[in-house]
Design a protein around this motif. Sequence first.
Motif, mmCIF file in Angstrom:
data_model
loop_
_atom_site.group_PDB
_atom_site.id
_atom_site.type_symbol
_atom_site.label_atom_id
_atom_site.label_comp_id
_atom_site.label_asym_id
_atom_site.label_seq_id
_atom_site.Cartn_x
_atom_site.Cartn_y
_atom_site.Cartn_z
ATOM 1 N N ARG A 1 44.505 32.191 46.249
ATOM 2 C CA ARG A 1 44.545 31.536 44.943
ATOM 3 C C ARG A 1 45.860 31.850 44.218
ATOM 4 O O ARG A 1 46.482 30.968 43.619
ATOM 5 C CB ARG A 1 43.354 31.985 44.091
ATOM 6 N N LEU A 2 46.269 33.099 44.290
ATOM 7 C CA LEU A 2 47.513 33.496 43.648
ATOM 8 C C LEU A 2 48.704 32.789 44.288
ATOM 9 O O LEU A 2 49.598 32.285 43.589
ATOM 10 C CB LEU A 2 47.684 35.012 43.748
ATOM 11 N N ALA A 3 48.718 32.739 45.613
ATOM 12 C CA ALA A 3 49.816 32.077 46.317
ATOM 13 C C ALA A 3 49.887 30.604 45.957
ATOM 14 O O ALA A 3 50.979 30.045 45.761
ATOM 15 C CB ALA A 3 49.653 32.256 47.828
ATOM 16 N N ARG A 4 48.733 29.964 45.851
ATOM 17 C CA ARG A 4 48.703 28.542 45.499
ATOM 18 C C ARG A 4 49.315 28.325 44.105
ATOM 19 O O ARG A 4 50.110 27.398 43.895
ATOM 20 C CB ARG A 4 47.268 28.020 45.555
ATOM 21 N N THR A 5 48.968 29.214 43.173
ATOM 22 C CA THR A 5 49.516 29.104 41.824
ATOM 23 C C THR A 5 51.027 29.307 41.815
ATOM 24 O O THR A 5 51.773 28.562 41.157
ATOM 25 C CB THR A 5 48.854 30.150 40.903
ATOM 26 N N LEU A 6 51.505 30.297 42.555
ATOM 27 C CA LEU A 6 52.943 30.583 42.586
ATOM 28 C C LEU A 6 53.722 29.470 43.284
ATOM 29 O O LEU A 6 54.842 29.135 42.872
ATOM 30 C CB LEU A 6 53.196 31.918 43.275
ATOM 31 N N LEU A 7 53.141 28.896 44.324
ATOM 32 C CA LEU A 7 53.798 27.778 44.998
ATOM 33 C C LEU A 7 53.927 26.584 44.061
ATOM 34 O O LEU A 7 54.948 25.882 44.044
ATOM 35 C CB LEU A 7 53.030 27.395 46.257
ATOM 36 N N GLN A 8 52.895 26.351 43.271
ATOM 37 C CA GLN A 8 52.960 25.270 42.286
ATOM 38 C C GLN A 8 54.007 25.576 41.219
ATOM 39 O O GLN A 8 54.767 24.695 40.804
ATOM 40 C CB GLN A 8 51.585 25.065 41.653
ATOM 41 N N GLN A 9 54.069 26.829 40.808
ATOM 42 C CA GLN A 9 55.068 27.250 39.822
ATOM 43 C C GLN A 9 56.474 27.037 40.357
ATOM 44 O O GLN A 9 57.390 26.681 39.605
ATOM 45 C CB GLN A 9 54.853 28.720 39.469
ATOM 46 N N ALA A 10 56.646 27.239 41.673
ATOM 47 C CA ALA A 10 57.963 27.095 42.292
ATOM 48 C C ALA A 10 58.306 25.651 42.619
ATOM 49 O O ALA A 10 59.399 25.369 43.096
ATOM 50 C CB ALA A 10 58.036 27.932 43.564
ATOM 51 N N GLY B 1 55.329 36.779 38.887
ATOM 52 C CA GLY B 1 54.412 36.840 37.767
ATOM 53 C C GLY B 1 53.603 38.113 37.839
ATOM 54 O O GLY B 1 54.098 39.138 38.310
ATOM 55 N N GLU B 2 52.352 38.064 37.394
ATOM 56 C CA GLU B 2 51.455 39.212 37.463
ATOM 57 C C GLU B 2 50.208 38.831 38.253
ATOM 58 O O GLU B 2 49.682 37.734 38.099
ATOM 59 C CB GLU B 2 51.049 39.686 36.065
ATOM 60 N N TRP B 3 49.774 39.732 39.120
ATOM 61 C CA TRP B 3 48.547 39.481 39.886
ATOM 62 C C TRP B 3 47.356 40.249 39.308
ATOM 63 O O TRP B 3 46.206 39.982 39.655
ATOM 64 C CB TRP B 3 48.749 39.833 41.353
ATOM 65 N N ALA B 4 47.660 41.190 38.412
ATOM 66 C CA ALA B 4 46.657 41.945 37.667
ATOM 67 C C ALA B 4 47.353 42.398 36.385
ATOM 68 O O ALA B 4 48.587 42.390 36.322
ATOM 69 C CB ALA B 4 46.142 43.127 38.487
ATOM 70 N N PRO B 5 46.627 42.766 35.348
ATOM 71 C CA PRO B 5 47.270 43.155 34.091
ATOM 72 C C PRO B 5 48.315 44.252 34.281
ATOM 73 O O PRO B 5 48.013 45.349 34.749
ATOM 74 C CB PRO B 5 46.095 43.647 33.243
ATOM 75 N N GLY B 6 49.572 43.919 33.963
ATOM 76 C CA GLY B 6 50.659 44.884 34.065
ATOM 77 C C GLY B 6 51.219 45.083 35.456
ATOM 78 O O GLY B 6 52.147 45.881 35.630
#
Length: 320
Positions: A14-23, A95-100
Amino acid sequence: MTQAPTPTADSVRRLARTLLQQAGTSTTSTDPAAPEVRPVDAGGGHSCSWWVGTRHVLRLAADRDASLRRRRELRLRDLVRPHLPVAVPSAVAHGEWAPGLTCTLDTRIPGGTADQHDVSAVGEDDLAGLLAGLRQVPVRQAEALGVPRLAPRSLEALRRMAVHAAETLGKADEFDPARLAQLTAPAAAQLTAQHGTAVLVHHALRGEHVLVSADGRVRGVLDWTDAVVGDPAEDIAGLAVAVGAPPAVRAATLAGYGARTCLRGLWLARCETVVRLADRIQGRGDTPVPLLRTQLRRAWEAILMERVADFRTDGGAEDA
């Protein structure tokens, strides 16, 4: 301190999908398993690195200190890239994958690790260019990014530790302690780091961080989070462990380093590999014993520049 969550294939996907979209590299697949993700299997300390498809790697900081170093690394890689003949990863998104806790989606550099492929003669030229390029990086600019300055280690203190460790290895039939007699206390004193020689040092040139193609060319260098301004012999030591003592010393010589610095790097590697293997045999650490044995063998490969007793302490050894 809040404990970081454990990454799973689903959460990483899920995180990778979001970052790929961001890129701007959006995955339009309706397959819930897309993109394909799998943990990097490099042994020890890499549970927070994941392959994303065939072109990216996702790196997750495990704590806040690692997050700070990852943020610094993003800027440092941009600083060093123009000076090096080998590739440095580029971040396509972060970005961040967990707070901080930061995460970075990097481009994947082709090639295997130095643990998988031997470096060719042309690859030694690549390593020489790497070491020479690091010398050209402006130290003040690196420090302005937050890269710390680290004082040189005491080779004599490390030598004494290695002498005791060698006795342990001798009893286990892993190493001949007599080999350390080549480095006496006076010789170690002659190989102290020279004042005013600090440069940008990668400081983690282990086998898994040096990417080598099947033809022996060095294609890239990974993980700049441990970079410091300090003793250039540390990177020569790292290369001795990663690719072997002869290629490391030849590359350092081609990069313009003199005999004193080359021999200092060689003996840092030799003493440290003895200490690390002895620690592991005594139950300390979790690095696989076969890897530590390989690193010991590489660092102790014979080179032509073996006589240290003739080196002066006035800097003349650099011209030998």
